[in-house]
Design a protein around this motif. Structure first.
Motif, short mmCIF file in Angstrom:
data_model
loop_
_atom_site.label_atom_id
_atom_site.label_comp_id
_atom_site.label_asym_id
_atom_site.label_seq_id
_atom_site.Cartn_x
_atom_site.Cartn_y
_atom_site.Cartn_z
N CYS A 80 0.85 -1.10 -0.02
CA CYS A 80 0.00 0.09 -0.09
C CYS A 80 0.90 1.28 0.11
O CYS A 80 1.66 1.30 0.74
CB CYS A 80 -0.82 -0.07 1.27
N GLU A 81 0.68 2.09 -0.91
CA GLU A 81 1.76 3.20 -1.14
C GLU A 81 3.11 2.69 -1.34
O GLU A 81 3.90 3.57 -0.66
CB GLU A 81 1.33 4.03 -0.16
N GLY A 82 3.57 1.52 -1.63
CA GLY A 82 4.80 1.09 -1.78
C GLY A 82 5.48 0.44 -0.60
O GLY A 82 6.55 0.20 -0.68
N GLU B 101 9.12 -1.38 7.75
CA GLU B 101 8.48 -0.52 6.55
C GLU B 101 6.98 -0.35 6.78
O GLU B 101 6.13 0.32 5.88
CB GLU B 101 8.80 -0.98 5.22
N CYS B 102 6.35 -1.37 7.40
CA CYS B 102 4.93 -1.57 7.44
C CYS B 102 4.25 -0.12 8.11
O CYS B 102 4.62 0.04 9.17
CB CYS B 102 4.52 -2.87 8.32
N PRO B 103 3.33 0.37 7.25
CA PRO B 103 2.64 1.72 7.91
C PRO B 103 1.67 1.45 8.90
O PRO B 103 1.08 2.42 9.20
CB PRO B 103 2.43 2.35 6.55
N LEU B 104 1.05 0.07 8.96
CA LEU B 104 -0.02 -0.36 9.60
C LEU B 104 0.22 -0.56 11.12
O LEU B 104 1.61 -1.09 11.33
CB LEU B 104 -0.69 -1.62 9.33
N PRO B 105 -0.73 -0.52 11.93
CA PRO B 105 -0.21 -0.74 13.47
C PRO B 105 -0.25 -2.31 13.57
O PRO B 105 0.61 -2.71 14.43
CB PRO B 105 -1.60 -0.39 14.16
N ILE B 106 -0.50 -2.99 12.68
CA ILE B 106 -0.51 -4.44 12.75
C ILE B 106 -0.06 -5.20 11.41
O ILE B 106 -0.79 -4.68 10.38
CB ILE B 106 -1.61 -5.29 13.35
N LEU B 107 0.98 -5.77 11.44
CA LEU B 107 1.29 -6.44 10.03
C LEU B 107 0.78 -8.02 10.19
O LEU B 107 1.18 -8.84 11.43
CB LEU B 107 2.80 -6.70 10.09
N THR C 281 3.33 -3.69 15.27
CA THR C 281 4.62 -2.97 14.66
C THR C 281 5.06 -2.07 15.71
O THR C 281 6.28 -1.69 15.15
CB THR C 281 3.96 -2.24 13.21
N GLY C 282 4.41 -1.48 16.51
CA GLY C 282 5.10 -1.02 17.65
C GLY C 282 6.04 -1.63 18.54
O GLY C 282 7.13 -1.21 18.82
N SER C 283 5.34 -2.70 19.12
CA SER C 283 6.12 -3.36 20.02
C SER C 283 6.84 -4.50 19.63
O SER C 283 7.80 -5.03 20.15
CB SER C 283 5.14 -4.11 21.01
N LYS C 284 6.53 -4.79 18.27
CA LYS C 284 7.22 -6.04 17.47
C LYS C 284 6.93 -7.27 18.11
O LYS C 284 7.82 -8.48 17.99
CB LYS C 284 8.84 -5.70 17.56
N GLU D 109 -8.92 -2.19 5.64
CA GLU D 109 -9.88 -1.18 6.40
C GLU D 109 -8.39 -0.34 7.04
O GLU D 109 -8.46 0.94 7.11
CB GLU D 109 -10.48 -1.59 7.51
N MET D 110 -7.57 -1.30 7.56
CA MET D 110 -6.54 -0.41 8.05
C MET D 110 -5.43 0.43 7.04
O MET D 110 -5.27 1.38 7.16
CB MET D 110 -5.28 -1.40 8.62
N CYS D 111 -5.65 -0.15 5.75
CA CYS D 111 -4.75 0.56 4.40
C CYS D 111 -5.46 2.06 4.09
O CYS D 111 -5.05 2.84 3.82
CB CYS D 111 -4.71 -0.31 3.44
N SER D 112 -6.77 1.76 4.30
CA SER D 112 -7.77 2.94 4.15
C SER D 112 -7.48 4.21 5.04
O SER D 112 -7.79 5.24 4.90
CB SER D 112 -9.25 2.79 3.96
N ASN D 113 -6.70 3.60 6.23
CA ASN D 113 -6.38 4.96 7.05
C ASN D 113 -4.86 5.45 6.86
O ASN D 113 -4.53 6.03 7.94
CB ASN D 113 -6.80 4.56 8.78
N VAL D 114 -4.34 5.06 6.03
CA VAL D 114 -3.12 5.30 6.12
C VAL D 114 -2.79 6.74 5.32
O VAL D 114 -3.43 6.84 4.35
CB VAL D 114 -2.07 4.28 5.18
#
Length: 125
Positions: free
Chosen positions: A9-11, A48-54, A71-74, A120-125
């Protein structure tokens, strides 16, 4: 045989799927390798993941194991099972990890819901 599909999403990577043949589910070695590949892919994509969850999917035949990383806490689930020093062969990626069967309508619906969550998460990026 492995097929890998990465969706961006967006590269930037937002999800991925790794697919193996159905007979692989019975092999302790193959499941262990599939689990290892998934964890390595998370290491590559986490930053690189822009989402809160990969979310990533390991599919063996019709069986699906959903991996999810904050993606925050890994923190990645399912949690890794570590080898002990017993010298015995150990099932480090049990068949129970692949707990969805997409040939079953209820499980397939759950699989689709997971994809809709990603969308849905991608629509909020």
């Amino acid at each position: 045989f492995v097929v890998t599909l990465e969706i961006r999403c967006e590269g930037k990577s937002v999800t991925f799927v790794e697919i193996k043949s159905a007979n692989s589910i019975e092999s302790i070695f193959t499941r262990k390798q599939a689990d290892k590949q998934m964890r390595e892919r998370f290491e590559l994509l986490a930053e690189e993941c822009p989402l809160p969850i990969l979310i990533g999917f390991s599919i063996i035949g019709t069986k699906v194991c959903t991996y999810s990383m904050d993606t925050g806490s890994k923190v990645l689930t399912p949690f890794k099972i570590c080898e002990d020093n017993s010298g015995r062969i150990q099932d480090l990626a049990p068949k129970s990890f692949w707990n969805l069967d997409i040939s079953n309508e209820i499980d397939f619906d759950q699989f689709i819901k997971q994809h809709l969550t990603i969308k849905e998460m991608c629509s909020n990026v």
